[in-house]
Write a protein that holds these residues in place. Sequence first.
Motif, PDB file in Angstrom:
ATOM      1  N   ALA A 175      27.169  36.516 -39.523  1.00 24.72           N
ATOM      2  CA  ALA A 175      26.359  37.741 -39.558  1.00 24.72           C
ATOM      3  C   ALA A 175      25.219  37.659 -38.548  1.00 24.72           C
ATOM      4  CB  ALA A 175      25.813  37.955 -40.968  1.00 24.72           C
ATOM      5  N   GLU A 176      24.626  36.474 -38.397  1.00 27.22           N
ATOM      6  CA  GLU A 176      23.530  36.324 -37.430  1.00 27.22           C
ATOM      7  C   GLU A 176      24.026  36.513 -36.002  1.00 27.22           C
ATOM      8  OE1 GLU A 176      20.766  33.085 -37.818  1.00 27.22           O
ATOM      9  OE2 GLU A 176      21.095  32.920 -39.975  1.00 27.22           O
ATOM     10  N   GLU A 177      25.185  35.983 -35.702  1.00 28.88           N
ATOM     11  CA  GLU A 177      25.753  36.169 -34.365  1.00 28.88           C
ATOM     12  C   GLU A 177      26.054  37.633 -34.089  1.00 28.88           C
ATOM     13  OE1 GLU A 177      28.522  32.830 -32.753  1.00 28.88           O
ATOM     14  OE2 GLU A 177      28.881  32.958 -34.917  1.00 28.88           O
ATOM     15  N   GLU A 179      24.666  40.208 -35.289  1.00 33.35           N
ATOM     16  CA  GLU A 179      23.423  40.941 -35.078  1.00 33.35           C
ATOM     17  C   GLU A 179      22.965  40.820 -33.626  1.00 33.35           C
ATOM     18  OE1 GLU A 179      20.165  43.373 -36.134  1.00 33.35           O
ATOM     19  OE2 GLU A 179      22.076  42.968 -37.112  1.00 33.35           O
ATOM     20  N   LYS A 182      25.305  42.917 -31.444  1.00 31.34           N
ATOM     21  CA  LYS A 182      25.023  44.348 -31.564  1.00 31.34           C
ATOM     22  C   LYS A 182      23.820  44.745 -30.717  1.00 31.34           C
ATOM     23  CE  LYS A 182      27.047  45.391 -36.090  1.00 31.34           C
ATOM     24  NZ  LYS A 182      26.762  45.836 -37.480  1.00 31.34           N
ATOM     25  N   HIS A 183      22.794  43.901 -30.712  1.00 32.61           N
ATOM     26  CA  HIS A 183      21.648  44.183 -29.841  1.00 32.61           C
ATOM     27  C   HIS A 183      22.088  44.174 -28.382  1.00 32.61           C
ATOM     28  CE1 HIS A 183      18.153  44.586 -32.379  1.00 32.61           C
ATOM     29  NE2 HIS A 183      18.428  43.484 -33.049  1.00 32.61           N
ATOM     30  N   THR A 223      13.127  42.710 -27.331  1.00 26.12           N
ATOM     31  CA  THR A 223      13.907  42.455 -28.544  1.00 26.12           C
ATOM     32  C   THR A 223      13.893  40.985 -28.947  1.00 26.12           C
ATOM     33  OG1 THR A 223      15.370  44.271 -27.894  1.00 26.12           O
ATOM     34  CG2 THR A 223      16.177  42.793 -29.614  1.00 26.12           C
TER      35      THR A 223
END
Length: 418
Positions: A175-177, A179, A182-183, A223
Amino acid sequence: MTTTANSATNVSELERLKTLHNGTKQQLTFSDAEFERRLSGLRQIMAANDLDAVILTSYHGIKYYSDFLYTTFGRNYALVVTADSSTTITANIDAGMPWRTSYGDNIVYTDWKRDNFYYALQEALKRNGVKAARLGVEDDALPTMTRQAIADTFDGAALVDVSQAAMRQRMIKSAEEIEVIKHGARIGDIGGEAIKAAIREGITEYEVALIGTEAMVHEIAKTFPHREVRDTWVWFQSGINTDGAHNWATTRKLQRGDILSLNCFPMTSGYYTALERTLFLGEPDERSLQVWNANVEVHKRGLELIKPGAVCKDIAAELNEIFIGHGLLPNRTFGYGHSFGVLSHYYGREAGLELREDIDTVLEPGMVVSMEPMVTVLDGEPGAGGYREHDILVIGEDGGVENITKFGFGPENNIIDA
């Protein structure tokens, strides 16, 4: 600052290794739990192969398991992973930066003796009480001379390739990857919009590329303010220069009637994302529009085919049939898509997850893949130029598929009247 004392009076007496805990550890791209998850996966690979340690030497291997992305400049780097430790091996020219920006321990080697890198590998195992009988290495990215030097350093130890198993681990994103990815896709769209706004007759390819790169770099810094800013680029091509997907920007000036190719590559802490689009400066001729629409048709169908349970080679086979119907299959230039993650134009590749006729990998939740058909019509033929579209899709745990690229494609969006 912690550093080894040094009272040497000549080069021959200078220390071979250093501890350079200069400053404090910085915020990493991912949580400690995420790095422990990755290392746990690698240790499962070690256990399955009866390995005492793994010596990772590739950009992607070291980055994935430690968060450190090295700059080689003729020097070797490594991450040594044992059953209960992970240690980056870095050159003295980088001082304390590798320790500050990586997960785990660090050993610095100096230039004072030619073989200090290999001495540091020995020291990393010695400090952790490991006697090397079987060592994992990355044969997909390990130069022959370096491999032989490692074998000589650990005389009698068997060197076992772990690159393919590690690649399979990287293919499933956390999930962290996701995210971060997606950025990256969002930032790629920002670069695309900046490029689209800059397109006009007379501007050069490289000027357009600089505008897109600058827009993305500023957004990356905003970001990810705690990480280094590096490696983001744009390939913007026009006319005949669109024929290849990896053609760098030139000083060619845009002309009305040109086919254009927009390619944005924001790099967020070693993670690659991409936006690629065909555009025209002014109305395309009839044949150009036919070829463009055919490629868009393949792209749209490809987006529909990416889902859990689909087989890479089956996707390629079905899309080939569409190109055959348009008489364009011989014009196809590469496979239909690939995995995303720790990847760049100079490092990394999860070759087991490409949408090609020779790949039988089954798509599953956690994978992130592109759909990117491309055909090239050669100079002098009707519709000459390279046509490509590129979206990134995330396969979710619930079986859903999310297209994280939002920039419009096709003639209805990308004919520029400027």
